[in-house]
Design a protein around this motif. Structure first.
Motif, PDB file in Angstrom:
ATOM      1  N   SER A 188       0.836  -1.201   0.000  1.00  0.00           N
ATOM      2  CA  SER A 188       0.000   0.000   0.000  1.00  0.00           C
ATOM      3  C   SER A 188       0.876   1.257   0.000  1.00  0.00           C
ATOM      4  O   SER A 188       0.617   2.214  -0.738  1.00  0.00           O
ATOM      5  CB  SER A 188      -0.920  -0.010   1.219  1.00  0.00           C
ATOM      6  OG  SER A 188      -1.619   1.204   1.310  1.00  0.00           O
ATOM      7  N   ASP A 189       1.924   1.242   0.835  1.00  0.00           N
ATOM      8  CA  ASP A 189       2.847   2.384   0.881  1.00  0.00           C
ATOM      9  C   ASP A 189       3.544   2.584  -0.466  1.00  0.00           C
ATOM     10  O   ASP A 189       3.701   3.711  -0.940  1.00  0.00           O
ATOM     11  CB  ASP A 189       3.899   2.191   1.982  1.00  0.00           C
ATOM     12  CG  ASP A 189       3.317   2.307   3.385  1.00  0.00           C
ATOM     13  OD1 ASP A 189       2.164   2.798   3.517  1.00  0.00           O
ATOM     14  OD2 ASP A 189       4.005   1.892   4.348  1.00  0.00           O
ATOM     15  N   ILE A 190       3.961   1.490  -1.076  1.00  0.00           N
ATOM     16  CA  ILE A 190       4.628   1.571  -2.383  1.00  0.00           C
ATOM     17  C   ILE A 190       3.685   2.151  -3.427  1.00  0.00           C
ATOM     18  O   ILE A 190       4.068   3.007  -4.230  1.00  0.00           O
ATOM     19  CB  ILE A 190       5.160   0.180  -2.810  1.00  0.00           C
ATOM     20  CG1 ILE A 190       6.338  -0.220  -1.928  1.00  0.00           C
ATOM     21  CG2 ILE A 190       5.553   0.179  -4.278  1.00  0.00           C
ATOM     22  CD1 ILE A 190       6.795  -1.663  -2.112  1.00  0.00           C
ATOM     23  N   THR A 191       2.450   1.707  -3.417  1.00  0.00           N
ATOM     24  CA  THR A 191       1.453   2.230  -4.367  1.00  0.00           C
ATOM     25  C   THR A 191       1.258   3.722  -4.153  1.00  0.00           C
ATOM     26  O   THR A 191       1.203   4.502  -5.112  1.00  0.00           O
ATOM     27  CB  THR A 191       0.113   1.491  -4.204  1.00  0.00           C
ATOM     28  OG1 THR A 191       0.325   0.098  -4.401  1.00  0.00           O
ATOM     29  CG2 THR A 191      -0.908   1.997  -5.194  1.00  0.00           C
ATOM     30  N   GLU A 192       1.183   4.142  -2.888  1.00  0.00           N
ATOM     31  CA  GLU A 192       1.016   5.562  -2.572  1.00  0.00           C
ATOM     32  C   GLU A 192       2.244   6.367  -3.028  1.00  0.00           C
ATOM     33  O   GLU A 192       2.118   7.455  -3.581  1.00  0.00           O
ATOM     34  CB  GLU A 192       0.799   5.738  -1.067  1.00  0.00           C
ATOM     35  CG  GLU A 192       0.517   7.178  -0.662  1.00  0.00           C
ATOM     36  CD  GLU A 192       0.287   7.309   0.843  1.00  0.00           C
ATOM     37  OE1 GLU A 192       0.453   8.429   1.338  1.00  0.00           O
ATOM     38  OE2 GLU A 192      -0.028   6.300   1.498  1.00  0.00           O
ATOM     39  N   MET A 193       3.419   5.786  -2.819  1.00  0.00           N
ATOM     40  CA  MET A 193       4.651   6.468  -3.236  1.00  0.00           C
ATOM     41  C   MET A 193       4.694   6.620  -4.753  1.00  0.00           C
ATOM     42  O   MET A 193       5.103   7.669  -5.271  1.00  0.00           O
ATOM     43  CB  MET A 193       5.881   5.709  -2.751  1.00  0.00           C
ATOM     44  CG  MET A 193       6.069   5.753  -1.249  1.00  0.00           C
ATOM     45  SD  MET A 193       7.313   4.592  -0.710  1.00  0.00           S
ATOM     46  CE  MET A 193       8.716   5.654  -0.558  1.00  0.00           C
ATOM     47  N   LYS A 194       4.304   5.585  -5.465  1.00  0.00           N
ATOM     48  CA  LYS A 194       4.266   5.662  -6.930  1.00  0.00           C
ATOM     49  C   LYS A 194       3.310   6.756  -7.383  1.00  0.00           C
ATOM     50  O   LYS A 194       3.595   7.501  -8.311  1.00  0.00           O
ATOM     51  CB  LYS A 194       3.853   4.311  -7.529  1.00  0.00           C
ATOM     52  CG  LYS A 194       4.939   3.279  -7.535  1.00  0.00           C
ATOM     53  CD  LYS A 194       4.450   1.986  -8.197  1.00  0.00           C
ATOM     54  CE  LYS A 194       5.509   0.933  -8.236  1.00  0.00           C
ATOM     55  NZ  LYS A 194       5.041  -0.323  -8.872  1.00  0.00           N
ATOM     56  N   SER A 195       2.185   6.849  -6.718  1.00  0.00           N
ATOM     57  CA  SER A 195       1.206   7.895  -7.038  1.00  0.00           C
ATOM     58  C   SER A 195       1.807   9.272  -6.790  1.00  0.00           C
ATOM     59  O   SER A 195       1.646  10.185  -7.593  1.00  0.00           O
ATOM     60  CB  SER A 195      -0.054   7.702  -6.207  1.00  0.00           C
ATOM     61  OG  SER A 195      -0.955   8.759  -6.407  1.00  0.00           O
ATOM     62  N   ASN A 196       2.508   9.408  -5.664  1.00  0.00           N
ATOM     63  CA  ASN A 196       3.153  10.683  -5.340  1.00  0.00           C
ATOM     64  C   ASN A 196       4.230  11.035  -6.366  1.00  0.00           C
ATOM     65  O   ASN A 196       4.389  12.196  -6.753  1.00  0.00           O
ATOM     66  CB  ASN A 196       3.758  10.648  -3.938  1.00  0.00           C
ATOM     67  CG  ASN A 196       2.697  10.666  -2.848  1.00  0.00           C
ATOM     68  OD1 ASN A 196       1.561  11.055  -3.088  1.00  0.00           O
ATOM     69  ND2 ASN A 196       3.062  10.236  -1.658  1.00  0.00           N
ATOM     70  N   ILE A 197       4.983  10.021  -6.799  1.00  0.00           N
ATOM     71  CA  ILE A 197       6.023  10.256  -7.806  1.00  0.00           C
ATOM     72  C   ILE A 197       5.389  10.733  -9.104  1.00  0.00           C
ATOM     73  O   ILE A 197       5.883  11.653  -9.754  1.00  0.00           O
ATOM     74  CB  ILE A 197       6.873   8.980  -8.019  1.00  0.00           C
ATOM     75  CG1 ILE A 197       7.758   8.753  -6.797  1.00  0.00           C
ATOM     76  CG2 ILE A 197       7.701   9.079  -9.284  1.00  0.00           C
ATOM     77  CD1 ILE A 197       8.518   7.440  -6.812  1.00  0.00           C
TER      78      ILE A 197
END
Length: 98
Positions: A22-31
């Motif tokens: 979930s954190d990785i998905t959120e980070m990708k979205s932020n990127i």
């Protein structure tokens, strides 16, 4: 009992993995959002560069035009002075003739 411990550990590992995913998905979205912002900033900077180039060109043209105007004004002053001298000489000559 040991199986329960192992199962409990596996459940915790799976929960942690799900949280990390979930954190990785959120980070990708932020990127992706940051890349969009960076693209927008680059476009604005390019616009500023273009405007600066236009202003620099305008400034150079304006300076050249002012130089030309100053030269013209100096020439007109010179011709005015010569004309005033000629008028003075003509008036003086007319006084002699009278």
């Amino acid at each position: 009992m040991e199986n329960n411990k192992i199962e409990s550990l596996l459940v915790q590992i799976l929960e942690n993995q799900a949280n990390m995913q979930s954190d990785i998905t959120e980070m990708k979205s932020n990127i992706t959002d940051m890349q969009s912002d960076i693209t927008e900033i680059k476009e604005k900077i390019n616009s500023v560069y273009d405007q600066t180039a236009d202003l620099t060109e305008f400034r150079t043209e304006t300076k050249d035009n002012f130089s030309s105007i100053i030269k013209d004004v100096k020439f007109i002053k010179h011709k005015l002075h010569e004309t005033e001298e000629d008028v003075f000489d003509i008036k003086d000559h007319l006084k002699i003739i009278k």
